[in-house]
Design an enzyme around this catalytic site. Structure first.
Site, PDB file in Angstrom:
ATOM      1  N   SER A 170       0.806  -1.106   0.014  1.00  0.00           N
ATOM      2  CA  SER A 170      -0.163   0.141   0.080  1.00  0.00           C
ATOM      3  C   SER A 170       0.944   1.162   0.171  1.00  0.00           C
ATOM      4  O   SER A 170       2.012   1.045   0.386  1.00  0.00           O
ATOM      5  CB  SER A 170      -0.877  -0.028   1.040  1.00  0.00           C
ATOM      6  OG  SER A 170       0.063   0.349   2.381  1.00  0.00           O
ATOM      7  N   ASP A 171       0.320   2.414  -0.431  1.00  0.00           N
ATOM      8  CA  ASP A 171       1.127   3.417  -0.178  1.00  0.00           C
ATOM      9  C   ASP A 171       0.764   3.947   1.250  1.00  0.00           C
ATOM     10  O   ASP A 171       0.171   3.375   1.974  1.00  0.00           O
ATOM     11  CB  ASP A 171       0.474   4.883  -1.217  1.00  0.00           C
ATOM     12  CG  ASP A 171       1.473   5.736  -1.265  1.00  0.00           C
ATOM     13  OD1 ASP A 171       1.237   6.810  -2.158  1.00  0.00           O
ATOM     14  OD2 ASP A 171       2.605   5.896  -0.110  1.00  0.00           O
TER      15      ASP A 171
END
Ligand code: GLC
Length: 722
Positions: free
Chosen positions: A271-272
């Site tokens: 994920s960011d």
């Protein structure tokens, strides 16, 4: 090319030699749930690491870190994992190596302006070697978001507005970081980001919502990601934005349907930063448990920074709300990437080989990259300045600003190692008298310094006016509602130009700027972007004729903010602009045309194209042809030209863009020299995403343009028979 990872993953575990995927399966069978979830956790830390990361690693509960750097600090964490934890699974160390590590290259929007994939690959190769020396094995690069809005600060990190060029450069970055063997020393795992559609943020406002049709996703936003995957990218990063109401970090369509089922991606998705936790703010998760469940089951394997997987998945798995199989699949992906990187065999960094200051070879490479990224937007003949000039005025708030040449995401780059524009001019003309005047501040401030700046210009034989944005005015969380020359810089420019001395304006900026007045007034305008460690030398090389600026824009410069979004591969509409016809698509108060179009860039010499040929000019659907054109240097100096090939489908089941890039080649020619360049055209180039969302080639007439910019050029007709 079957990548190493694909080979690893395809090997039948039972038959595979140890380390060819068998290890991952064997480890998984022995892992506790806590150890499994540990592999899905990436945590940030200070450069030097810290006790929490060491302890988590010792407990086998840390899959990866980001931002910690240096062989010593990383080895401390790695020793805890490999020598103290139960299963001795190595930690994967990541960092944003976006346009260089200790040697900083031009920002990606600048590198893209070179239209030179081989140069980009070499830059990525050097960056990987430097980062590897500091113990890193994973970069969160390339950023391959297509972007059409100069208000968005992250256009600086990408390749601009075109999918074809973006795809070519995505391949180059991945090859540069990973090579054909990502387990070899000096390599980094690449990470294609931000999956997907992040660049379409409404209003150009970072993190804002996006509305993109599936057809536009497939036609415009997907191609650079697919290119990165085909080049073997081992990881992807899920984006912050919501996409048609479904956040990218819980989007089953993009994360599973497209990325894994359609494209066969076998690496892992991270994920960011906090994007999993942000599902709550998006309003699609009531709490951390739901956010963790939605993200993991949608296909986000590793959670960056937020800790919801570790906090909530044990209970969710126990309650049967998340299948253990889903956790296992994510863990296998992570373990296999670690295997592909050779981490099990070589977990430690060499503490005697730390990345030091850029050496001469690195500086030479950075200088070449910066020169080839320069775009000469305008030149009335003022440039190049003769090297005999004796009195030079270097004026402007960015003239001696190291951060302005290093730009955003500077990696481990140091201001002290950067060559500013002033440094470069002084080095180029050691015998000249160089006066310096900042004139105004970058933003805000007063006009108090303008008089002195104008006086400096008046006394000079050559004036270099350095304007634009400071290093932190683009990049993440740095959108601008008024993407023009900030502060009082235009007032300074008008005062300096009014002195009537030979003047060149150098722009340092991380986005297309809206500068119609400056462009009208400046005799010469050189776009330098944020050119990196050797930026000042590269700009001086061009200003004084030791190099020929041959770059081209990869993102449109609008004439006015009101035109945005403005990009070259736009649709024709049913009422395309027609002068004199009121009822056509236009503005009452502004032209439809850009200030500088995609593909624009001048040189110190001139070029001509001739003999555009299609062989054959008639093909059947699915057939192939080759377009060829001859380019000649018609001027008196050697120089580079970028020959660009565009297509326009005249009749199609989906409205076609007026042009779309399907080939390019940068050539260096001596005066009078000619070269014929050829471009293959087949289903990949002639096809498009049809009404059924599938790639299709339709019969009909295709206009083929060979040009040196996205407007004009030579035209030929290709007939595609049923
Ligand atoms: C940031 C960025 C992403 C970067 C990551 C790690 O928020 O969006 O591009 O790789 O966090 O620094």
């Amino acid at each position: 090319m079957r990548t190493l990872l694909a080979l690893l993953l395809a090997a039948a575990p039972a038959a595979a030699a140890p380390g060819a995927g068998a290890r991952a399966e064997s480890l998984l069978r022995r892992m506790t749930l806590s150890e499994k979830l540990g592999q899905l956790q990436q945590l940030g830390g200070p450069v030097g690491g810290g006790p929490e990361l060491v302890e988590l690693a010792a407990e086998g509960r840390l899959g990866s870190t980001l931002n910690v750097r240096g062989a010593k600090a990383l080895n401390a964490i790695q020793r805890a994992a490999v020598e103290r934890s139960r299963l001795k699974i190595p930690v994967l160390f990541g960092f944003d190596v976006i346009h260089g590590y200790r040697t900083v290259f031009p920002i990606p929007l600048g590198l893209a302006s070179s239209w030179d994939p081989a140069l980009v690959e070499r830059a990525a190769r050097l960056s990987a070697r430097e980062a590897y020396a500091d113990g890193l094995r994973w970069t969160f690069s390339p950023m391959v978001d297509v972007a059409r809005d100069p208000r968005w600060g992250r256009v600086a990190e990408g390749a601009g507005e075109d999918p074809f060029l973006g795809a070519a450069l995505a391949r180059a970055y991945v090859r540069g970081y990973q090579t054909s063997d990502p387990s070899a020393p000096g390599t980094l795992a690449a990470c294609a980001k931000h999956w997907v559609g992040y660049g379409a943020a409404e209003g150009g406002r970072d993190y804002n919502t996006t509305e993109i049709s599936e057809r536009t996703l497939r036609q415009v936003y997907f191609p650079p990601f697919k290119a990165a995957l085909d080049a073997g990218a081992l990881t992807f990063m899920s984006a912050f934005n919501d996409l048609d109401g479904v956040p990218a970090s819980e989007n089953r369509f993009t994360l599973n349907e497209v990325l894994r089922r359609e494209w066969g991606f076998r690496g892992f998705v991270v994920s960011d930063w906090d994007a999993v936790a942000q599902l709550i703010a998006h309003g699609v998760a009531a709490d951390g448990a739901q956010a963790a469940r939605e993200a993991l089951t949608a296909g986000v394997d590793m959670e960056m920074d937020s800790r919801l997987y570790g906090a909530h998945l044990p209970a969710l798995v126990k309650a049967g709300r998340v299948p253990l199989r889903t956790v296992d699949e994510a863990v296998l992906r992570v373990l296999r990437v670690k295997e592909a990187l050779g981490l099990f065999a070589h977990p430690y960094a060499d503490e005697t080989a730390a990345a030091g200051p850029p050496d001469a070879a690195a500086r030479a490479q950075a200088r070449e990259a910066a020169v080839r990224s320069l775009v000469l937007l305008k030149n009335d003949g003022t440039l190049p300045f003769p090297k005999t000039v004796r009195r030079v005025a270097v004026i402007g708030p960015l003239a001696d600003d190291a951060a302005a040449v290093l730009g955003s995401w500077r990696g481990d780059g140091r201001d002290s190692e950067a060559v500013t524009i002033l440094d470069g001019v002084r080095a180029a003309l050691p015998g000249a008298a160089v006066s310096v005047a900042t004139g105004v501040a970058v933003t805000g401030g007063t006009d108090a310094g303008i008089a002195a700046a104008a006086a400096a210009a008046k006394d000079a034989d050559a004036v270099i006016l350095v304007l634009g944005e400071s290093g932190d005015m683009s990049g993440e969380a740095s959108s601008r509602a008024h993407p023009d020359l900030p502060g009082r810089q235009l007032v300074l420019a008008e005062a300096v130009l009014a002195e009537g001395r030979p003047t060149a304006v150098v722009l340092l900026n991380g986005r297309p700027l809206i500068v119609p007045e400056l462009a009208a007034r400046a005799p010469a305008l050189l776009e330098a972007w944020q050119p990196g460690t050797e930026g000042g030398d590269a700009v001086a090389d061009a200003l004084f004729g030791d190099a020929d600026p041959g770059g081209k824009l990869t993102m449109t410069f609008p004439r006015a903010l009101g035109q945005v979004p403005l990009y070259y591969d736009h649709k024709n509409t049913g009422r395309p602009f027609e002068a004199g016809n009121h009822y056509t698509s236009k503005y009452l108060d502004e032209s439809n045309d850009p200030l500088f179009p995609f593909g624009w860039g001048l040189s110190y010499t001139t070029f001509a194209l001739r003999d555009l040929r299609l062989a054959p000019a008639r093909i059947r659907r699915g057939g192939r042809t080759t377009a060829s054109v001859t380019v000649t240097n018609t001027g008196a100096r050697a120089g580079d030209e970028v020959v660009q090939l565009y297509l326009h489908r005249t009749a199609s089941s989906v409205t076609p863009p007026v042009r779309q890039l399907e080939g390019f080649s940068r050539v260096s020619l001596k005066p009078g020299e000619s070269r014929t360049v050829s471009f293959p055209l087949g289903p990949k180039e002639l096809g498009f995403v049809g009404v059924d969302e599938k790639w299709t080639v339709e019969p009909g007439r295709v206009e083929v343009f060979a040009s040196t910019c996205s407007v004009g050029g030579l035209e030929a007709g290709l007939s595609v028979a049923p």
